[in-house]
Design an enzyme around this catalytic site. Structure first.
Site, PDB file in Angstrom:
ATOM      1  N   TYR A 219       1.236  -1.372   0.485  1.00 20.46           N
ATOM      2  CA  TYR A 219      -0.147  -0.108   0.057  1.00 20.46           C
ATOM      3  C   TYR A 219       0.760   0.804  -0.146  1.00 20.46           C
ATOM      4  O   TYR A 219       0.355   2.140  -0.594  1.00 20.46           O
ATOM      5  CB  TYR A 219      -1.026  -0.416   1.470  1.00 20.46           C
ATOM      6  N   LYS A 223       1.023   4.539  -2.707  1.00 14.51           N
ATOM      7  CA  LYS A 223       0.337   5.775  -2.616  1.00 14.51           C
ATOM      8  C   LYS A 223       2.328   6.700  -3.237  1.00 14.51           C
ATOM      9  O   LYS A 223       1.836   7.431  -3.522  1.00 14.51           O
ATOM     10  CB  LYS A 223       0.235   6.114  -0.831  1.00 14.51           C
TER      11      LYS A 223
END
Length: 336
Positions: A219, A223
């Site tokens: 994740y 990002k």
């Protein structure tokens, strides 16, 4: 700014008033009085430097355009695309956009709530990782609502797995949804924005872009990649397409209360005094920024997160260590 004004007013009063009156207001010796005035002068200088720096940051983020110009925007005739608009932050963004009279097209694989249905919003079931589906949806949107001028790339998923636990299929999926889909949607909708010399592309990232944590490496990578995508897109609009009029924004929310954080909410609240934002509050900030007609970066959390990598390595590692037990469950779509 308020603090700087207050300090300036106090300093001006002390300097302009007769010394006898100043020492009456502040019952200090002459030496301590002079020291106090000197300290106040330095505090004012620091506040002014901070305000100047913040102003320069806003100017740079807005492509060296000093202020927003909404004269070219007629909100009741604008069309916004919101990916992942059926739930969480995306659904709140849709609701806020509708309150300004903006027509909205929701792209999502999940069903869209009937409570938001009206003539200004249409739902299109679409897998944004599929170039074919995005193009088909775009053609239908142009026919139904008109040419989109706002693109909010909000869709995102998360996993809660260690690197060794991550399957290739889930790894590919999170990169496809959280990062690679941005190429697909931007390539579909940006060309017309360039022709119109008007548009706004907003990306929803996360404070995880600045710090990688155990259990959410994939994740954080997506990002951090999204941060680079935003910077590159901004540069290309200015220097390749000569179109700084098109706004580019990126949002870095802190932990936000959605279905994606439900499995780790207790661990978040127990970590370093962390808080969880409400999706409605995040959406409100995002839409207000759209309406301001400015480019920029929206940091929705502790500002120190953005400078973690400028800190000494030992201090960086202490910060990461303190948050290492937040994501310990083994699940998919467990983090926001």
């Amino acid at each position: 700014m308020i603090r700087a004004v207050f300090v300036a007013a106090a300093l001006l009063l002390l300097i302009s008033a007769p010394k006898s009156l100043g020492q009456t207001l502040l019952p200090l010796s002459a030496t301590h009085y002079a020291t106090f005035v000197s300290v106040l002068t330095w505090v004012l200088a620091l506040f002014l430097v901070r305000e100047i720096n913040a102003g320069l940051n806003r100017w740079a983020d807005n492509k060296w355009i000093w202020k927003g110009d909404d004269s070219n925007w007629d909100w009741k005739n604008e069309v916004a695309i919101v990916t992942g608009g059926s739930n969480g932050i995306g659904a709140m963004v849709v609701k806020k956009l509708l309150s300004h009279g903006i027509r909205v097209a929701v792209l999502d694989v999940a069903p869209f709530s009937d409570k938001y249905q009206n003539g200004n919003v249409k739902y299109y079931k679409c897998d944004i990782t599929s170039r074919v589906q995005v193009h088909e949806a775009a053609e239908t949107i142009r026919s139904d609502l008109g040419q989109p001028s706002i693109l909010i790339n909000n869709a995102g998923i998360g996993n809660a797995n260690t690197i060794l636990e991550m399957t290739p299929e889930r790894l590919r999926k999170i990169f496809d949804v959280n990062l690679l889909s941005h190429w697909i949607t931007v390539q579909e909708f940006l060309p017309q924005m360039i022709l119109m010399k008007k548009g706004h592309i907003m990306s929803t990232a996360s404070l995880a872009a600045f710090v990688g944590l155990a259990g959410m490496t994939d994740y954080a990578c997506t990002k951090a990649g999204l941060m680079a995508f935003h910077e590159g897109l901004t540069q290309e609009l200015k220097h390749r397409y000569k179109c700084p009029q098109i706004k580019t924004s990126i949002v870095y929310p802190n932990w936000t209360r959605t279905r994606l954080t439900s499995a780790i909410e207790k661990d978040i609240l127990n970590s370093m005094g962390s808080t969880i934002m409400d999706a409605k509050d995040v959406a409100d900030i995002m839409v207000k920024h759209i309406i301001s007609a400015k480019s920029g970066q929206l940091i929705l959390g502790p500002s120190i997160v953005t400078i973690i990598r400028a800190l000494p390595a030992w201090l960086q590692e202490i910060i990461r260590d303190r948050m290492a037990q937040i994501v310990t469950v083994n699940a998919t779509t467990a983090v926001a």
